[in-house]
Design a protein around this motif. Structure first.
Motif, PDB file in Angstrom:
ATOM      1  N   ASP A 224      -8.991 -10.184  -3.787  1.00  0.00           N
ATOM      2  CA  ASP A 224      -9.566 -11.242  -4.616  1.00  0.00           C
ATOM      3  C   ASP A 224      -9.316 -11.001  -6.100  1.00  0.00           C
ATOM      4  O   ASP A 224      -9.302 -11.940  -6.884  1.00  0.00           O
ATOM      5  CB  ASP A 224     -11.084 -11.329  -4.371  1.00  0.00           C
ATOM      6  N   ARG A 225      -9.130  -9.746  -6.464  1.00  0.00           N
ATOM      7  CA  ARG A 225      -8.890  -9.423  -7.867  1.00  0.00           C
ATOM      8  C   ARG A 225      -7.994  -8.198  -7.933  1.00  0.00           C
ATOM      9  O   ARG A 225      -8.306  -7.161  -7.324  1.00  0.00           O
ATOM     10  CB  ARG A 225     -10.216  -9.158  -8.589  1.00  0.00           C
ATOM     11  N   LEU A 226      -6.898  -8.312  -8.644  1.00  0.00           N
ATOM     12  CA  LEU A 226      -5.975  -7.202  -8.828  1.00  0.00           C
ATOM     13  C   LEU A 226      -6.246  -6.562 -10.192  1.00  0.00           C
ATOM     14  O   LEU A 226      -6.248  -7.238 -11.221  1.00  0.00           O
ATOM     15  CB  LEU A 226      -4.533  -7.693  -8.734  1.00  0.00           C
ATOM     16  N   LEU A 227      -6.488  -5.288 -10.177  1.00  0.00           N
ATOM     17  CA  LEU A 227      -6.993  -4.596 -11.354  1.00  0.00           C
ATOM     18  C   LEU A 227      -5.884  -3.962 -12.187  1.00  0.00           C
ATOM     19  O   LEU A 227      -4.901  -3.450 -11.656  1.00  0.00           O
ATOM     20  CB  LEU A 227      -7.973  -3.505 -10.919  1.00  0.00           C
ATOM     21  N   LYS A 228      -6.093  -4.001 -13.507  1.00  0.00           N
ATOM     22  CA  LYS A 228      -5.221  -3.334 -14.459  1.00  0.00           C
ATOM     23  C   LYS A 228      -5.993  -2.232 -15.165  1.00  0.00           C
ATOM     24  O   LYS A 228      -7.230  -2.295 -15.285  1.00  0.00           O
ATOM     25  CB  LYS A 228      -4.704  -4.327 -15.502  1.00  0.00           C
TER      26      LYS A 228
ATOM     27  N   GLN B  37      -0.700  -2.884  -8.727  1.00  0.00           N
ATOM     28  CA  GLN B  37       0.513  -2.183  -8.329  1.00  0.00           C
ATOM     29  C   GLN B  37       0.540  -1.828  -6.840  1.00  0.00           C
ATOM     30  O   GLN B  37       1.545  -1.308  -6.348  1.00  0.00           O
ATOM     31  CB  GLN B  37       0.654  -0.884  -9.133  1.00  0.00           C
ATOM     32  N   ALA B  38      -0.546  -2.135  -6.124  1.00  0.00           N
ATOM     33  CA  ALA B  38      -0.636  -1.723  -4.725  1.00  0.00           C
ATOM     34  C   ALA B  38       0.254  -2.551  -3.814  1.00  0.00           C
ATOM     35  O   ALA B  38       0.639  -2.103  -2.733  1.00  0.00           O
ATOM     36  CB  ALA B  38      -2.089  -1.802  -4.253  1.00  0.00           C
ATOM     37  N   GLY B  39       0.564  -3.785  -4.210  1.00  0.00           N
ATOM     38  CA  GLY B  39       1.388  -4.651  -3.387  1.00  0.00           C
ATOM     39  C   GLY B  39       0.678  -5.188  -2.157  1.00  0.00           C
ATOM     40  O   GLY B  39       1.333  -5.521  -1.158  1.00  0.00           O
TER      41      GLY B  39
END
Length: 358
Positions: free
Chosen positions: A89-93, A82-84
């Motif tokens: 390298d990896r977008l966290l949920k 959600q940071a945009g």
């Protein structure tokens, strides 16, 4: 597990290092751009390999060191989907796990300070890293970067204060010198979010803070949306390239005795011991100039004018480390400390002059 809490006094930011001793794998939470060398030096000295950096959110008061550590250590950059941000390298949920050796951090979405805020909880729920979502006896503001007091209240209550009472909470900042709190303490004593405070109380409080925007916001936010990668027109970070040096965790550039032996003719050798020590049993390095530490400041301009790098020398490397700090504050850029001082020099069986040569 190896754990270190580090501090940036300029922004009152905490950086956290977690390492698995058996595997040597490590994570760093909320690194600061100006302290990349410090963090890399600590990893090296502890024998750890950095797997990833994890930012708790897109910061408005400092620039992340994530990109710089990736270049130095080969680590991945992790932060909220959600940071945009670019260059991650990896977008966290929420609910994901980030492993380091046999341990892991659980990712919990805690929006409200910003839309992309995350908190990281250690696998056994003994520690949690809350960024700006929950501070010690406080919380992050909610009046910019898609902030929402209603959302922050729900985040803290459901994702942080729902942890076991004994869980230690480590914030992203503290401006009073406090280092850690606990779930039990914040449930009871946090004036914004603890006790009988409800969502309406909290929202009213946060909507009337009236704080000025952070001084570095216009610089920090765009830089952090690039994960700390410098823009194409920015100056590269200054490095010491005149010799193969090591940057220590204490913030000192060091040169090894064998390296100095090869470069001695090209640098200014400054021995900061007292006169009686200069020719005692340890002797001194040929070509070294005696300038006791107490007299060094008076000669800083002279050393700078010579236009050659300076290597400070003492018995063990302690006084000369202080000498490098003094010279750097006086404006000299190319300064290094002889690692281990004359004790190491002699242990390497390198040549000396003075009583030791007799």
């Amino acid at each position: 597990m190896i754990f270190r809490q580090l501090f940036d006094p300029a922004s009152s930011t905490y950086t956290y290092l977690l390492g698995d001793k058996a595997s040597g794998e490590a994570l760093i939470i909320d690194p600061v751009f100006e302290h990349q060398r410090r963090d890399a030096a600590l990893l090296r000295e502890l024998g750890l390999r950095l797997l990833a950096t994890l930012d708790t959110h897109v910061h408005a008061d400092h620039v992340t060191g994530a990109w710089g550590l990736k270049q130095r250590c080969g680590s991945q950059i992790l932060l909220s989907e959600q940071a945009g941000a670019q260059n991650a390298d990896r977008l966290l949920k929420s609910g994901e796990r980030v492993f380091f050796g046999a341990r892991y951090l659980e990712v919990r979405a805690t929006p409200g300070h910003t839309h992309g805020c995350l908190s990281y909880v250690l696998d056994d729920h003994s520690m949690a890293f809350t960024g700006d979502s929950l501070l010690i006896r406080g919380c992050g503001r909610t009046d910019f970067q898609q902030g929402s007091p209603q959302q922050l209240y729900q985040s803290v209550q459901s994702q942080i204060l729902s942890l076991p009472e004994a869980c230690l909470l480590y914030p992203g900042h503290d401006y009073r010198g406090l280092t850690v709190t606990s779930v039990a303490e914040e449930r009871r004593f946090n004036p914004r979010l603890g006790g009988e405070v409800n969502e309406a109380d909290f929202t009213g409080y946060m909507n009337n803070l009236g704080l000025p925007h952070p001084k570095l916001m216009d610089i920090a936010v765009p830089a952090n949306l690039r994960c700390g990668r410098p823009s194409e027109d920015s100056d590269a970070a200054v490095e010491q390239t005149w010799a193969p040096l090591t940057f220590t965790f204490s913030g000192i550039w060091e040169i090894q005795p064998t390296v100095l032996a090869e470069l001695a003719a090209d640098v200014q050798l400054i021995d900061v011991r007292e006169p009686a020590e200069f020719s005692d049993a340890l002797g001194h390095i040929a070509g070294a100039r005696l300038l006791p530490l107490s007299q060094l400041a008076a000669h800083a301009a002279e050393l700078a004018a010579a236009g050659r790098p300076v290597v400070a020398i003492c018995r063990s490397g302690t006084r000369s480390a202080q000498a490098t700090v003094l010279l750097q504050k006086s404006g000299l850029a190319q300064v290094a400390n002889l690692a281990g001082g004359m004790l190491r020099w002699r242990a390497e069986q390198l040549p000396v002059v003075g009583n030791a040569a007799q």
